[in-house]
Design a protein around this motif. Structure first.
Motif, PDB file in Angstrom:
ATOM      1  N   VAL A  28     -17.972  18.363  51.102  1.00 21.93           N
ATOM      2  CA  VAL A  28     -17.917  18.013  49.687  1.00 21.93           C
ATOM      3  C   VAL A  28     -19.096  17.109  49.335  1.00 21.93           C
ATOM      4  O   VAL A  28     -19.342  16.104  49.985  1.00 21.93           O
ATOM      5  CB  VAL A  28     -16.581  17.309  49.345  1.00 21.93           C
ATOM      6  N   LEU A  29     -19.812  17.501  48.283  1.00 24.52           N
ATOM      7  CA  LEU A  29     -20.942  16.729  47.787  1.00 24.52           C
ATOM      8  C   LEU A  29     -20.749  16.435  46.310  1.00 24.52           C
ATOM      9  O   LEU A  29     -19.988  17.118  45.635  1.00 24.52           O
ATOM     10  CB  LEU A  29     -22.241  17.526  47.934  1.00 24.52           C
ATOM     11  N   SER A  30     -21.464  15.445  45.824  1.00 20.69           N
ATOM     12  CA  SER A  30     -21.505  15.179  44.389  1.00 20.69           C
ATOM     13  C   SER A  30     -22.947  14.829  44.037  1.00 20.69           C
ATOM     14  O   SER A  30     -23.743  14.435  44.899  1.00 20.69           O
ATOM     15  CB  SER A  30     -20.582  14.026  44.010  1.00 20.69           C
ATOM     16  N   LYS A  31     -23.260  14.972  42.767  1.00 23.29           N
ATOM     17  CA  LYS A  31     -24.607  14.636  42.296  1.00 23.29           C
ATOM     18  C   LYS A  31     -24.913  13.170  42.587  1.00 23.29           C
ATOM     19  O   LYS A  31     -26.008  12.832  43.032  1.00 23.29           O
ATOM     20  CB  LYS A  31     -24.692  14.931  40.800  1.00 23.29           C
ATOM     21  N   GLU A  32     -23.925  12.314  42.370  1.00 19.13           N
ATOM     22  CA  GLU A  32     -24.121  10.883  42.599  1.00 19.13           C
ATOM     23  C   GLU A  32     -24.397  10.589  44.076  1.00 19.13           C
ATOM     24  O   GLU A  32     -25.247   9.776  44.401  1.00 19.13           O
ATOM     25  CB  GLU A  32     -22.886  10.093  42.130  1.00 19.13           C
ATOM     26  N   TYR A  33     -23.668  11.274  44.954  1.00 16.28           N
ATOM     27  CA  TYR A  33     -23.837  11.083  46.398  1.00 16.28           C
ATOM     28  C   TYR A  33     -25.270  11.423  46.802  1.00 16.28           C
ATOM     29  O   TYR A  33     -25.894  10.729  47.593  1.00 16.28           O
ATOM     30  CB  TYR A  33     -22.839  11.973  47.144  1.00 16.28           C
ATOM     31  N   ILE A  34     -25.788  12.500  46.219  1.00 16.15           N
ATOM     32  CA  ILE A  34     -27.158  12.925  46.529  1.00 16.15           C
ATOM     33  C   ILE A  34     -28.171  11.944  45.945  1.00 16.15           C
ATOM     34  O   ILE A  34     -29.094  11.498  46.627  1.00 16.15           O
ATOM     35  CB  ILE A  34     -27.416  14.349  46.001  1.00 16.15           C
ATOM     36  N   LEU A  35     -27.996  11.598  44.654  1.00 22.92           N
ATOM     37  CA  LEU A  35     -28.971  10.745  43.979  1.00 22.92           C
ATOM     38  C   LEU A  35     -28.986   9.320  44.519  1.00 22.92           C
ATOM     39  O   LEU A  35     -30.011   8.634  44.425  1.00 22.92           O
ATOM     40  CB  LEU A  35     -28.717  10.744  42.471  1.00 22.92           C
ATOM     41  N   LEU A  36     -27.878   8.863  45.073  1.00 25.39           N
ATOM     42  CA  LEU A  36     -27.844   7.520  45.667  1.00 25.39           C
ATOM     43  C   LEU A  36     -28.531   7.472  47.029  1.00 25.39           C
ATOM     44  O   LEU A  36     -28.643   6.407  47.632  1.00 25.39           O
ATOM     45  CB  LEU A  36     -26.405   7.032  45.792  1.00 25.39           C
ATOM     46  N   GLY A  37     -28.961   8.626  47.507  1.00 20.75           N
ATOM     47  CA  GLY A  37     -29.694   8.668  48.774  1.00 20.75           C
ATOM     48  C   GLY A  37     -28.818   8.490  49.994  1.00 20.75           C
ATOM     49  O   GLY A  37     -29.280   7.997  51.020  1.00 20.75           O
ATOM     50  N   LYS A  38     -27.550   8.892  49.903  1.00 20.80           N
ATOM     51  CA  LYS A  38     -26.642   8.702  51.032  1.00 20.80           C
ATOM     52  C   LYS A  38     -26.869   9.718  52.147  1.00 20.80           C
ATOM     53  O   LYS A  38     -26.349   9.549  53.241  1.00 20.80           O
ATOM     54  CB  LYS A  38     -25.195   8.756  50.552  1.00 20.80           C
ATOM     55  N   ILE A  39     -27.629  10.758  51.852  1.00 18.54           N
ATOM     56  CA  ILE A  39     -27.954  11.748  52.885  1.00 18.54           C
ATOM     57  C   ILE A  39     -29.281  11.332  53.501  1.00 18.54           C
ATOM     58  O   ILE A  39     -30.278  11.170  52.787  1.00 18.54           O
ATOM     59  CB  ILE A  39     -28.042  13.159  52.291  1.00 18.54           C
ATOM     60  N   PRO A  40     -29.319  11.133  54.805  1.00 14.01           N
ATOM     61  CA  PRO A  40     -30.565  10.699  55.444  1.00 14.01           C
ATOM     62  C   PRO A  40     -31.713  11.659  55.123  1.00 14.01           C
ATOM     63  O   PRO A  40     -31.522  12.876  55.040  1.00 14.01           O
ATOM     64  CB  PRO A  40     -30.235  10.746  56.940  1.00 14.01           C
ATOM     65  N   HIS A  41     -32.879  11.076  54.909  1.00 15.16           N
ATOM     66  CA  HIS A  41     -34.041  11.877  54.520  1.00 15.16           C
ATOM     67  C   HIS A  41     -34.304  13.015  55.507  1.00 15.16           C
ATOM     68  O   HIS A  41     -34.648  14.124  55.108  1.00 15.16           O
ATOM     69  CB  HIS A  41     -35.276  10.985  54.392  1.00 15.16           C
ATOM     70  N   ALA A  42     -34.106  12.748  56.784  1.00 15.18           N
ATOM     71  CA  ALA A  42     -34.361  13.764  57.809  1.00 15.18           C
ATOM     72  C   ALA A  42     -33.415  14.968  57.685  1.00 15.18           C
ATOM     73  O   ALA A  42     -33.742  16.055  58.128  1.00 15.18           O
ATOM     74  CB  ALA A  42     -34.221  13.150  59.202  1.00 15.18           C
ATOM     75  N   HIS A  43     -32.270  14.781  57.060  1.00 14.66           N
ATOM     76  CA  HIS A  43     -31.290  15.857  56.930  1.00 14.66           C
ATOM     77  C   HIS A  43     -31.327  16.557  55.576  1.00 14.66           C
ATOM     78  O   HIS A  43     -30.631  17.548  55.378  1.00 14.66           O
ATOM     79  CB  HIS A  43     -29.886  15.318  57.160  1.00 14.66           C
ATOM     80  N   ARG A  44     -32.116  16.048  54.638  1.00 17.95           N
ATOM     81  CA  ARG A  44     -32.113  16.592  53.284  1.00 17.95           C
ATOM     82  C   ARG A  44     -32.556  18.058  53.238  1.00 17.95           C
ATOM     83  O   ARG A  44     -31.984  18.849  52.498  1.00 17.95           O
ATOM     84  CB  ARG A  44     -32.965  15.741  52.353  1.00 17.95           C
TER      85      ARG A  44
END
Length: 144
Positions: A76-92
């Motif tokens: 499960v993802l949300s726009k906020e989760y993505i925009l807050l940078g919670k996904i490590p850059h290496a995994h984006r």
């Protein structure tokens, strides 16, 4: 490795052999130490399942791969989760690829709103922090 053999047969459109090798590879997925490696194998298996017209199963493997990468339950993802940078850059990059593949599967299953949302998330993930600031508004307009 078994994953390499599966890719070999997949690229030559020999789906039964690709599926056999990837199923055997999945039996050994616990040996892979990195989350990215496990997610990649799940993504490969999902691509083969999709090519074999087993789309509902492919969706589940993509969601598992997303969960592995982003650390959320059931992918499960949300726009906020993505925009807050919670996904490590290496995994984006991998997460963007998974979201795009998920959108293709969802479109195949006639889940068009979900497919559009997944595609939007793929765009958000692929643009990173910089990039085009208008992409979110364009995707929202398309969604509306």
């Amino acid at each position: 490795t078994l994953d390499t053999h599966a890719h070999y047969y997949y690229s030559r459109k020999k789906m039964r052999a690709a599926l056999m090798y990837m199923q055997r590879a999945m039996d050994h997925i616990d040996r892979i130490k990195s989350a990215e490696g496990r997610a990649t194998w799940r993504a490969h298996f999902a691509a083969i399942l999709f090519a074999c017209d087993r789309t509902p199963e492919a969706v589940e493997f993509i969601k598992d791969a997303l969960s592995e990468i982003v650390g959320t339950a059931n992918g499960v993802l949300s726009k906020e989760y993505i925009l807050l940078g919670k996904i490590p850059h290496a995994h984006r990059h991998l997460a963007a690829s998974l979201c795009f593949n998920l959108s293709a599967c969802q479109a195949q299953l006639n889940q068009y709103e979900h497919a559009l949302t997944s595609c939007c998330f793929a765009l958000l993930l692929s643009h990173g922090e910089g990039g085009d600031k208008g992409y979110g508004k364009r995707m929202q307009n398309l969604h509306d």
